[in-house]
Design an enzyme around this catalytic site. Structure first.
Site, PDB file in Angstrom:
ATOM      1  N   HIS A 161       6.804   3.667  -1.725  1.00 54.71           N
ATOM      2  CA  HIS A 161       5.380   3.827  -1.361  1.00 54.71           C
ATOM      3  C   HIS A 161       4.663   4.659  -2.437  1.00 54.71           C
ATOM      4  O   HIS A 161       4.189   5.774  -2.170  1.00 54.71           O
ATOM      5  CB  HIS A 161       5.296   4.512   0.007  1.00 54.71           C
ATOM      6  N   GLU A 266       2.940  -0.653  -4.149  1.00 51.79           N
ATOM      7  CA  GLU A 266       4.175  -0.353  -3.429  1.00 51.79           C
ATOM      8  C   GLU A 266       5.156  -1.530  -3.456  1.00 51.79           C
ATOM      9  O   GLU A 266       5.092  -2.428  -2.611  1.00 51.79           O
ATOM     10  CB  GLU A 266       3.833   0.002  -1.983  1.00 51.79           C
TER      11      GLU A 266
HETATM   12  O1  TA6 Z   1       1.499   0.934   2.684  1.00 54.95           O
HETATM   13  C1  TA6 Z   1       0.255   0.865   3.299  1.00 54.95           C
HETATM   14  C2  TA6 Z   1       0.368   1.452   4.696  1.00 54.95           C
HETATM   15  O2  TA6 Z   1       1.225   0.686   5.500  1.00 54.95           O
HETATM   16  C3  TA6 Z   1      -1.039   1.552   5.272  1.00 54.95           C
HETATM   17  O3  TA6 Z   1      -1.251   0.596   6.287  1.00 54.95           O
HETATM   18  C4  TA6 Z   1      -1.096   3.000   5.774  1.00 54.95           C
HETATM   19  O4  TA6 Z   1      -0.596   3.082   7.093  1.00 54.95           O
HETATM   20  C5  TA6 Z   1      -0.180   3.670   4.743  1.00 54.95           C
HETATM   21  O5  TA6 Z   1       0.913   2.779   4.635  1.00 54.95           O
HETATM   22  C6  TA6 Z   1       0.205   5.092   5.034  1.00 54.95           C
HETATM   23  O6  TA6 Z   1       1.060   5.161   6.128  1.00 54.95           O
HETATM   24  P1  TA6 Z   1       1.519   6.657   6.601  1.00 54.95           P
HETATM   25  O7  TA6 Z   1       2.504   6.437   7.708  1.00 54.95           O
HETATM   26  O8  TA6 Z   1       2.135   7.304   5.397  1.00 54.95           O
HETATM   27  O9  TA6 Z   1       0.267   7.356   6.995  1.00 54.95           O
END
Ligand code: TA6
Length: 301
Positions: A161, A266
């Site tokens: 991520h 990501e």
């Molecule tokens: O990777 C994108 C995502 O899935 C978004 O939808 C948002 O939820 C982000 O990840 C962050 O997620 P988190 O659980 O770290 O707040």
């Protein structure tokens, strides 16, 4: 080249002066500064670095589920958003190579709270994750190996991520997702990306699926390549910017206008599950490099 270990983090320093900092919590890369002293990753100034919640920024690790599983019959249904790899303390295994400077971390059920592993199926999945971080002159490679250390098959999703730092998101374009199928998380719709280069002017949250591994995503700003993202064995790639409203709603997202200076690219295997039989291993990697020429890789047929 040096490696420094403290109680909570590991710091790699390359001979050219570039530095990577890794929190043992989540084995989260929290900073990558290149030899010019420039920070390449974005980290919220309100990111929790004390293990109280996953780090907002850097490179959180997503395993064994991406997002929240929607299928209540699936073994990952009860797991928290993005699983438990990013909120468990990994074991630092030490340096495994000098050039490039390489270190490894490991995670197995012993390092994960039972409260979390018990939410994955019947809590009996046995796994060993080996996370390798390699610092080169102007690139950073992160590789994951997932081993099914048990006898029974399990399935998982994996994603790096990665939060990139950008000077101004409104000047940024992203290349090489043209014609890729994507699932738009905001519209809950699937379509093919038609933009030759993606631009950002509102919340953006798309899962690009089955993108050729030779397609290198580039973050370009005002005609200059800031970052290149190369994937190995990771067919999908999520692109995310929370924009104003979503940033305002995240307590650990600071400054609130920080969305202007970050973009998540990501690499992952998230559109489908990886099935791993007992004793089997699965390996994947992302390689982040800076600069170079804009290379638009279109499907000409
Ligand atoms: O990777 C994108 C995502 O899935 C978004 O939808 C948002 O939820 C982000 O990840 C962050 O997620 P988190 O659980 O770290 O707040």
């Amino acid at each position: 080249m040096s490696i420094e270990e403290t109680e909570t983090e590991v710091i790699l320093t390359h001979k050219n002066g570039s530095v990577v900092k890794i929190l043992k919590y989540g084995a989260t890369v929290t900073s990558w500064t290149t030899s010019d002293g420039k920070e390449q990753l974005w980290l919220s100034s309100a990111a929790k670095l004390d293990g109280s919640k996953p780090v907002r920024g850097g490179i959180p690790l997503v395993f064994p589920i991406f997002g929240k599983c929607q299928d209540e019959t699936h073994p990952t249904f009860k797991l928290p958003q993005h699983g438990f790899a990013r909120n468990s303390v990994w074991e630092f295994l030490g340096q495994t190579a000098a050039n490039p400077l390489t270190v490894e971390f490991a995670l197995s059920p012993e390092q994960v709270s039972n409260d979390l592993t018990n939410l994955w199926g019947d809590g009996q999945n046995d796994f060993t994750l080996i996370y390798t971080i390699q610092l080169n002159e102007s690139s950073l490679k992160t590789q994951i190996e997932v081993e099914n250390a048990g006898k029974r098959e399990f399935e998982f999703k994996w994603l790096f991520h990665t939060y990139f730092a950008v000077p101004d998101i409104t000047d940024v374009l992203v290349t090489n997702f043209t014609d890729a199928k994507c699932y738009d998380q905001l519209l809950a719709e699937e379509y093919s990306e038609k933009a030759p280069m993606i631009s950002f002017h509102e919340e953006f949250d798309r899962i690009y699926k089955g993108v050729d591994q030779d397609k290198v995503a580039q973050i370009v700003e005002l005609g200059k390549v800031l970052h290149n993202v190369k994937r190995t064995n990771l067919p999908d790639c999520v692109v995310w910017n929370p924009w104003i409203k979503k940033s305002a709603g995240m307590g650990d997202f600071e400054p609130k206008d920080g969305y202007k200076n970050m973009l998540c690219i990501e690499p992952g295997h998230v559109d489908s599950f990886v099935k791993l039989g007992g004793g089997e291993k699965w390996t994947a990697a992302q390689e982040l490099s800076i600069g170079g020429d804009i290379k638009v890789q279109t499907n000409i047929y």
